[in-house]
Scaffold this motif. Structure first.
Motif, PDB file in Angstrom:
ATOM      1  N   TYR A 179       9.327  -9.151  21.341  1.00  0.00           N
ATOM      2  CA  TYR A 179       8.243  -9.076  20.347  1.00  0.00           C
ATOM      3  C   TYR A 179       8.026 -10.427  19.655  1.00  0.00           C
ATOM      4  O   TYR A 179       6.891 -10.906  19.531  1.00  0.00           O
ATOM      5  CB  TYR A 179       8.558  -7.966  19.324  1.00  0.00           C
ATOM      6  CG  TYR A 179       7.844  -8.153  18.009  1.00  0.00           C
ATOM      7  CD1 TYR A 179       6.466  -7.959  17.916  1.00  0.00           C
ATOM      8  CD2 TYR A 179       8.533  -8.558  16.871  1.00  0.00           C
ATOM      9  CE1 TYR A 179       5.796  -8.172  16.714  1.00  0.00           C
ATOM     10  CE2 TYR A 179       7.885  -8.764  15.673  1.00  0.00           C
ATOM     11  CZ  TYR A 179       6.509  -8.572  15.601  1.00  0.00           C
ATOM     12  OH  TYR A 179       5.856  -8.794  14.420  1.00  0.00           O
ATOM     13  N   GLU A 180       9.119 -11.074  19.228  1.00  0.00           N
ATOM     14  CA  GLU A 180       9.004 -12.370  18.534  1.00  0.00           C
ATOM     15  C   GLU A 180       8.404 -13.425  19.467  1.00  0.00           C
ATOM     16  O   GLU A 180       7.578 -14.243  19.047  1.00  0.00           O
ATOM     17  CB  GLU A 180      10.379 -12.852  18.048  1.00  0.00           C
ATOM     18  CG  GLU A 180      10.935 -12.103  16.853  1.00  0.00           C
ATOM     19  CD  GLU A 180      11.690 -10.831  17.225  1.00  0.00           C
ATOM     20  OE1 GLU A 180      11.553 -10.355  18.386  1.00  0.00           O
ATOM     21  OE2 GLU A 180      12.402 -10.300  16.360  1.00  0.00           O
ATOM     22  N   SER A 185       5.225 -12.776  13.251  1.00  0.00           N
ATOM     23  CA  SER A 185       6.445 -11.968  13.351  1.00  0.00           C
ATOM     24  C   SER A 185       6.543 -11.025  12.157  1.00  0.00           C
ATOM     25  O   SER A 185       7.620 -10.809  11.591  1.00  0.00           O
ATOM     26  CB  SER A 185       7.709 -12.838  13.456  1.00  0.00           C
ATOM     27  OG  SER A 185       7.871 -13.302  14.752  1.00  0.00           O
ATOM     28  N   ASN A 186       5.384 -10.476  11.788  1.00  0.00           N
ATOM     29  CA  ASN A 186       5.284  -9.594  10.630  1.00  0.00           C
ATOM     30  C   ASN A 186       6.195  -8.372  10.716  1.00  0.00           C
ATOM     31  O   ASN A 186       6.622  -7.836   9.709  1.00  0.00           O
ATOM     32  CB  ASN A 186       3.836  -9.116  10.481  1.00  0.00           C
ATOM     33  CG  ASN A 186       2.915 -10.263  10.162  1.00  0.00           C
ATOM     34  OD1 ASN A 186       2.880 -10.720   9.030  1.00  0.00           O
ATOM     35  ND2 ASN A 186       2.183 -10.768  11.159  1.00  0.00           N
ATOM     36  N   PHE A 187       6.474  -7.910  11.968  1.00  0.00           N
ATOM     37  CA  PHE A 187       7.246  -6.665  12.125  1.00  0.00           C
ATOM     38  C   PHE A 187       8.628  -6.931  12.705  1.00  0.00           C
ATOM     39  O   PHE A 187       9.185  -6.110  13.418  1.00  0.00           O
ATOM     40  CB  PHE A 187       6.436  -5.673  12.978  1.00  0.00           C
ATOM     41  CG  PHE A 187       5.024  -5.520  12.471  1.00  0.00           C
ATOM     42  CD1 PHE A 187       4.786  -4.964  11.223  1.00  0.00           C
ATOM     43  CD2 PHE A 187       3.934  -5.974  13.217  1.00  0.00           C
ATOM     44  CE1 PHE A 187       3.485  -4.851  10.724  1.00  0.00           C
ATOM     45  CE2 PHE A 187       2.636  -5.864  12.730  1.00  0.00           C
ATOM     46  CZ  PHE A 187       2.412  -5.298  11.479  1.00  0.00           C
ATOM     47  N   ILE A 217      11.497   2.291  16.498  1.00  0.00           N
ATOM     48  CA  ILE A 217      10.433   3.302  16.409  1.00  0.00           C
ATOM     49  C   ILE A 217       9.287   2.997  17.369  1.00  0.00           C
ATOM     50  O   ILE A 217       8.774   3.878  18.044  1.00  0.00           O
ATOM     51  CB  ILE A 217       9.891   3.389  14.952  1.00  0.00           C
ATOM     52  CG1 ILE A 217      11.014   3.792  14.007  1.00  0.00           C
ATOM     53  CG2 ILE A 217       8.731   4.384  14.846  1.00  0.00           C
ATOM     54  CD1 ILE A 217      10.669   3.635  12.534  1.00  0.00           C
ATOM     55  N   PHE A 218       8.883   1.719  17.405  1.00  0.00           N
ATOM     56  CA  PHE A 218       7.691   1.352  18.190  1.00  0.00           C
ATOM     57  C   PHE A 218       8.062   0.636  19.478  1.00  0.00           C
ATOM     58  O   PHE A 218       9.010  -0.160  19.499  1.00  0.00           O
ATOM     59  CB  PHE A 218       6.771   0.417  17.377  1.00  0.00           C
ATOM     60  CG  PHE A 218       6.184   1.061  16.163  1.00  0.00           C
ATOM     61  CD1 PHE A 218       5.069   1.893  16.271  1.00  0.00           C
ATOM     62  CD2 PHE A 218       6.722   0.845  14.907  1.00  0.00           C
ATOM     63  CE1 PHE A 218       4.508   2.487  15.140  1.00  0.00           C
ATOM     64  CE2 PHE A 218       6.176   1.437  13.781  1.00  0.00           C
ATOM     65  CZ  PHE A 218       5.069   2.260  13.893  1.00  0.00           C
ATOM     66  N   LEU A 229       3.977  -2.870  18.955  1.00  0.00           N
ATOM     67  CA  LEU A 229       4.256  -3.831  17.865  1.00  0.00           C
ATOM     68  C   LEU A 229       3.405  -5.083  18.055  1.00  0.00           C
ATOM     69  O   LEU A 229       2.871  -5.636  17.100  1.00  0.00           O
ATOM     70  CB  LEU A 229       5.731  -4.236  17.883  1.00  0.00           C
ATOM     71  CG  LEU A 229       6.736  -3.362  17.151  1.00  0.00           C
ATOM     72  CD1 LEU A 229       8.097  -4.046  17.155  1.00  0.00           C
ATOM     73  CD2 LEU A 229       6.323  -3.056  15.727  1.00  0.00           C
ATOM     74  N   VAL A 230       3.270  -5.500  19.323  1.00  0.00           N
ATOM     75  CA  VAL A 230       2.493  -6.711  19.620  1.00  0.00           C
ATOM     76  C   VAL A 230       1.012  -6.484  19.280  1.00  0.00           C
ATOM     77  O   VAL A 230       0.354  -7.366  18.725  1.00  0.00           O
ATOM     78  CB  VAL A 230       2.695  -7.133  21.098  1.00  0.00           C
ATOM     79  CG1 VAL A 230       1.725  -8.223  21.505  1.00  0.00           C
ATOM     80  CG2 VAL A 230       4.127  -7.607  21.316  1.00  0.00           C
ATOM     81  N   LYS A 231       0.501  -5.291  19.559  1.00  0.00           N
ATOM     82  CA  LYS A 231      -0.904  -4.988  19.212  1.00  0.00           C
ATOM     83  C   LYS A 231      -1.103  -5.032  17.698  1.00  0.00           C
ATOM     84  O   LYS A 231      -2.086  -5.577  17.197  1.00  0.00           O
ATOM     85  CB  LYS A 231      -1.276  -3.590  19.720  1.00  0.00           C
ATOM     86  CG  LYS A 231      -1.703  -3.581  21.172  1.00  0.00           C
ATOM     87  CD  LYS A 231      -2.156  -2.193  21.584  1.00  0.00           C
ATOM     88  CE  LYS A 231      -2.061  -2.066  23.092  1.00  0.00           C
ATOM     89  NZ  LYS A 231      -1.858  -0.697  23.550  1.00  0.00           N
TER      90      LYS A 231
END
Ligand SMILES: C[S@@+](CC[C@H](N)C(=O)[O-])C[C@H]1O[C@@H](n2cnc3c(N)ncnc32)[C@H](O)[C@@H]1O
Length: 249
Positions: A26-27, A204-206, A214-215, A220-222
């Motif tokens: 994700y990052e 990298s908000n999430f 959870i996701f 998460l990327v969307k």
């Protein structure tokens, strides 16, 4: 500077340990997405400053005629050469004394490096010096004013005050230095050095273990894609990206 000022990645397999063996898809995607939004589409000479093994090279190789990857670590640069061969030229050195001439580059980026910089002022002056008037610098800043750091401070779990503009120094350079910056602090430096800020993104908000459970990564990327611009004004993501320009004379 006679003191040790560089976090030394020589002998460390950053690619394998930090990226391939860790859950950071994700990052990685969040960084790439921000770079695609901020880097100019066409550049003559471009440098990835503290570019390591060239993790992000796919995002700039097609946009620049001549690409340099600059880093202090010969281990990183050797890996970059093995991966990209003649598509890149590597340059070794220290950010505080860049091996580029004044006004040499049309574009540069520096991602995931500021957390190793004790002297932000000096580093930014060097980046400004090597850019051509009209050139663009995409800089990622490790933010000290994040939501989790605010929570840790107000509940007494951390003494580092995220609201204070002072640089947060978690580890000295002798222990692979680790610094976080308040957005206002770096923005004042950008102004002082002479850059104009054209765009800011919250990145990298999430970044959170719970959210990752959870996701799915692609969801998460969307969400990240939307959040990067929307959340930029509040500046509390772990990474803040700046598109800076050296003004034309
Ligand atoms: C966390 S890695 C980031 C690499 C790459 N930008 C990325 O995002 O994958 C930090 C890099 O900065 C380099 N670095 C740290 N301090 C430096 C300095 N003072 N001069 C040159 N390179 C430096 C390290 O060698 C390392 O390759």
């Amino acid at each position: 500077m006679s003191e040790k000022v560089v976090s030394d990645y020589n002998g460390y397999d950053y690619k394998k340990i930090f990226w391939e063996e860790a859950d950071r898809e994700y990052e990685d995607q969040a960084d790439r997405m921000a770079i695609r939004k901020l880097l100019p589409k066409r550049m003559e000479k471009f440098a990835d400053i503290g570019g390591g093994y060239g993790r992000l090279a796919a995002e700039y190789l097609k946009r620049a005629h001549k690409v340099y990857i600059f880093d202090y670590s010969k281990t990183e640069l050797q890996q970059a050469k093995e991966i990209y061969g003649d598509k890149i030229e590597t340059k070794v050195g220290d950010i505080y004394k860049l091996p580029f001439k004044d006004n040499e580059l049309d574009g540069l980026m520096m991602v995931r490096v500021t957390h190793h910089l004790k002297y932000m002022n000096k580093a930014m002056s060097e980046l400004y010096r090597v850019l051509k008037p009209g050139g663009v610098a995409v800089i990622e800043v490790a933010n000290k004013r994040t939501l989790p750091k605010m929570a840790r401070f107000v509940t007494g779990r951390s003494k580092v005050n995220p609201f204070d503009k002072k640089v947060a120094n978690y580890k000295e350079i002798s222990a692979n230095g680790f610094y976080n910056y308040h957005p206002k602090y770096v923005e004042e430096i950008f102004d002082k050095v002479g850059f104009t800020t054209e765009k800011v993104l919250s990145v990298s908000n999430f970044r959170n273990k719970g959210l990752k459970k959870i996701f799915k990564t692609n969801n998460l990327v969307k969400m990240e894609d939307k959040a990067q611009s929307v959340l930029a004004p509040i500046r509390f993501a772990p990474s803040i990206y700046y598109k800076l320009r050296k003004p034309e004379k």
